[in-house]
Design an enzyme around this catalytic site. Structure first.
Site, PDB file in Angstrom:
ATOM      1  N   LYS A 205      44.402  48.050  39.523  1.00 19.85           N
ATOM      2  CA  LYS A 205      42.714  47.810  39.759  1.00 19.85           C
ATOM      3  C   LYS A 205      41.965  49.511  39.006  1.00 19.85           C
ATOM      4  O   LYS A 205      43.162  50.559  38.931  1.00 19.85           O
ATOM      5  CB  LYS A 205      42.632  47.732  40.751  1.00 19.85           C
ATOM      6  CG  LYS A 205      43.059  46.878  41.346  1.00 19.85           C
ATOM      7  CD  LYS A 205      42.252  45.978  41.431  1.00 19.85           C
ATOM      8  CE  LYS A 205      42.823  43.836  41.718  1.00 19.85           C
ATOM      9  NZ  LYS A 205      43.561  43.423  42.724  1.00 19.85           N
TER      10      LYS A 205
HETATM   11  C1  LIG Z   1      43.184  42.227  43.440  1.00 22.64           C
HETATM   12  C2  LIG Z   1      42.655  41.503  44.155  1.00 22.64           C
HETATM   13  C3  LIG Z   1      42.682  41.163  45.706  1.00 22.64           C
HETATM   14  C4  LIG Z   1      43.941  41.766  46.439  1.00 22.64           C
HETATM   15  O1  LIG Z   1      43.785  43.093  46.243  1.00 22.64           O
HETATM   16  P1  LIG Z   1      45.637  43.232  47.109  1.00 22.64           P
HETATM   17  O2  LIG Z   1      45.308  44.913  46.531  1.00 22.64           O
HETATM   18  O3  LIG Z   1      46.658  43.110  45.759  1.00 22.64           O
HETATM   19  O4  LIG Z   1      45.790  42.951  47.814  1.00 22.64           O
HETATM   20  C5  LIG Z   1      42.007  40.622  46.318  1.00 22.64           C
HETATM   21  N1  LIG Z   1      40.929  39.899  45.925  1.00 22.64           N
HETATM   22  C6  LIG Z   1      40.598  39.860  44.039  1.00 22.64           C
HETATM   23  C7  LIG Z   1      39.098  39.979  43.831  1.00 22.64           C
HETATM   24  C8  LIG Z   1      41.247  40.910  43.893  1.00 22.64           C
HETATM   25  O5  LIG Z   1      41.301  41.049  41.936  1.00 22.64           O
END
Ligand SMILES: *Cc1c(COP(=O)(O)O)cnc(C)c1O
Length: 408
Positions: A205
């Site tokens: 991210k």
């Molecule tokens: C990465 C992601 C999540 C989950 O995030 P985590 O920190 O891995 O639990 C939820 N929604 C979307 C759209 C994502 O890309």
């Protein structure tokens, strides 16, 4: 066909020397030093680093309060629990998302009520959500939009629907740290108690703590969420074992174990300090892709609506399939043979076995999501990419198109 056979059966092609991964984190010595300091400090779980990171995060997005958590998924689960979304109801969301967006709805005993996406942004379509609210009325207990790829949804409309139906709006902002809607940062929440914004700090991210998440909301909501995130205990471990701690505590609800550690918070905080530079690079890469791919009729580049700031977490490209002799899977494979890593965001949730079988969905129940899925894939976009890397990706896309153009 083996890779070698495949390579020798096609014409010579552009191939960069080393594999370009689809995603890489940007970790520098400052990140490493801060984490090592925490390891040496003797305090590893949630403590002073968390308090500092939460303050800095809320200041950065302009929220009254922030809560650091173990993941973005945990942030959504906690938010739905803290907002008292009752079991047995429906929660409106998009099929064009990662599975955890819908999983948290199931986990609180509700069902996802999917609404199709807009063809341009691939975000939840406000008109469709309005129709679902009219049709399902009191059955709907919350709206959970996703800022897909980092392009904000039409947020004012969803917040208005939440207000007029007296139901909470929980934003999946996993892609949207750094984004803004009409000059208001995604995550900027103050007095609105029926609202939570959930970020992910997962390794790919826009800023990362390896694994992690952040929830922003009103002071009251963040307080309740804090209880839900740590066993429902009235005192966390810093308040029990820290220098001014007390052993006494009360258990107020059957909470989760979703806190973030101080090790992760130290990394999150150094990443947070650099987010503007990360954001500038992501935006520059997106602009370069869009400019360099503009003359290739066989691909469609992503749009940005004029009233939003795009976080550019993803750069989803779409193929004009009738102009090509290959499908998306083969296109992605041919890019891989040219040493370019890509991914697909997302396989629509209503086509996944669990949701398809549980609710009896057909592929074309959400025709936009289904059709766009068939022709989409995401190009690499992250701050460590050089302009040369971007050019390599463009050259590879151009070459795959040229090798597989349908002649009319
Ligand atoms: C990465 C992601 C999540 C989950 O995030 P985590 O920190 O891995 O639990 C939820 N929604 C979307 C759209 C994502 O890309």
């Amino acid at each position: 066909m083996s890779e070698l056979a495949r390579e020798s059966s096609t014409r010579p092609f552009v191939r960069r020397g080393s594999f370009l991964p689809f995603a890489l984190p940007t970790i520098d010595e400052e990140d490493v030093d801060e984490v090592v300091d925490v390891l040496r400090s003797g305090w590893l779980t949630s403590g002073p680093q968390i308090q500092k990171f939460e303050r800095e995060f809320s200041t950065e997005v302009g929220a009254t309060a922030a809560l650091a958590l173990s993941s973005g998924t945990a942030a959504m689960h906690v938010a739905l629990s803290a907002l008292d979304v009752p079991a047995g109801k429906a929660v409106i969301t998009t099929p064009m998302t990662f599975c955890s967006t819908a999983h948290v709805i199931e986990q609180i005993g509700c069902r996802p009520l999917f609404v199709d996406v807009e063809p341009d942004t691939l975000n939840l379509e406000p008109a469709g959500v309005r129709r679902a609210l009219d049709e399902y009325g009191d059955e709907v207990a919350a709206i959970l939009p996703v800022h897909y790829a980092g392009h904000p949804v039409e947020l004012d409309q969803f917040l208005e629907m939440g207000r007029s139906h007296r139901i909470p709006v929980v934003e999946d902002a996993a892609h949207a740290f750094g984004a803004a809607f009409r000059d208001v940062a995604i995550g900027e929440v103050s007095g609105q108690d029926q609202r939570a914004v959930c970020f992910s700090l997962y390794a790919t991210k826009n800023i990362t703590s390896g694994e992690g998440g952040v929830l922003t909301g009103s002071e009251a909501l963040v307080q309740t969420s804090r209880l839900w995130s740590l066993h429902g205990m009235s005192r966390d471990s810093w308040q029990r074992y820290g220098p001014r701690g007390s052993w006494d505590y009360e258990v107020l609800m059957p909470g989760f174990k979703y806190n973030m550690s101080d090790i992760q918070a130290a990394l999150a905080a150094t990443q947070l300090r650099r987010w503007r530079s990360f954001q500038r690079t992501r935006t520059a890469i997106a602009a370069r892709y869009t400019a360099l791919l503009a003359d290739i009729d066989e691909v469609e580049t992503p749009i940005r609506r004029p009233h939003v700031t795009h976080a550019w977490h993803l750069y989803p490209l779409r193929l004009h399939l009738p102009a090509l002799t290959i499908d998306r899977a083969e296109f992605v494979e041919q890019l891989r043979l040219r040493n370019i890593g890509t991914s697909v965001h997302f396989i629509p949730l209503h086509t996944q076995p669990y949701y398809r079988d549980r609710y009896g969905f057909e592929r074309d129940d959400f025709p936009v999501a289904a059709a766009e899925f068939d022709r989409m894939f995401s190009l690499p976009i992250y701050p460590r990419m050089s302009p040369g890397d971007v050019d390599d990706v463009v050259a590879a896309v151009r070459d795959v198109v040229a090798a597989n153009r349908r002649r009319s």
